[in-house]
Design a protein around this motif. Sequence first.
Motif: not given
Length: 222
Positions: A40-62
Amino acid sequence: MSAIPMITIDGPTASGKGTIAHRVAQALGWAVLDSGALYRLAALAVIDGGIDPGDQAAVARAAQGLDVRFDADRIWMGGADVAARIREERVGNLASKIAAYPALRQALLERQRAFRRPPGLVADGRDMGTVVFADAPLKIFLVADVEARAQRRCKQLKEKGFSANLADLLQDMRERDARDRNRAHAPLVAAPDARTIDSSNLSVEATVKQVLDLWSSLGTRT
């Protein structure tokens, strides 16, 4: 096999894993790992960071860069207490979706294993007994009827001041269950040596007692 004792509690969303894990850990004087909070923290970081949730590499880096600290009922990320925010349904739904990403799961694997320290650990999640702590001496698979779980989640959300619709929660829960069980990497499944407990009609106290009794039955491993 690690000599540090531990119990894993896996199961579908809203089966009561978190509550039971905290109560069991409190009874034994151990630490607790809410692995779902990390996703959930990773998901929140994706939301707050404006990261494309479909970009797997960017999500992993977050996830790798998460600045997180657990402090009793508080969860700090980037200096702010986000314990309430990560329980929002949109965060939970995104966490369920990105949890299917192998790169994200790998990014969080060692972080989860680092929680295993003396005197012991109770870890709850979806792949604690099958992947993260496959050598745990006691593995619990906690289940409950989806209707009972939806009612519990609805009650929890309303008690915390969030709006909640039972029909919507039920649909979301069924979809989340399907994603968790059918994902290719670390799907939600009971470990071969797990003990299944159905909490649909059990009180929290009765469920905790079952887990503690199972642990006691292992004898000298306590």
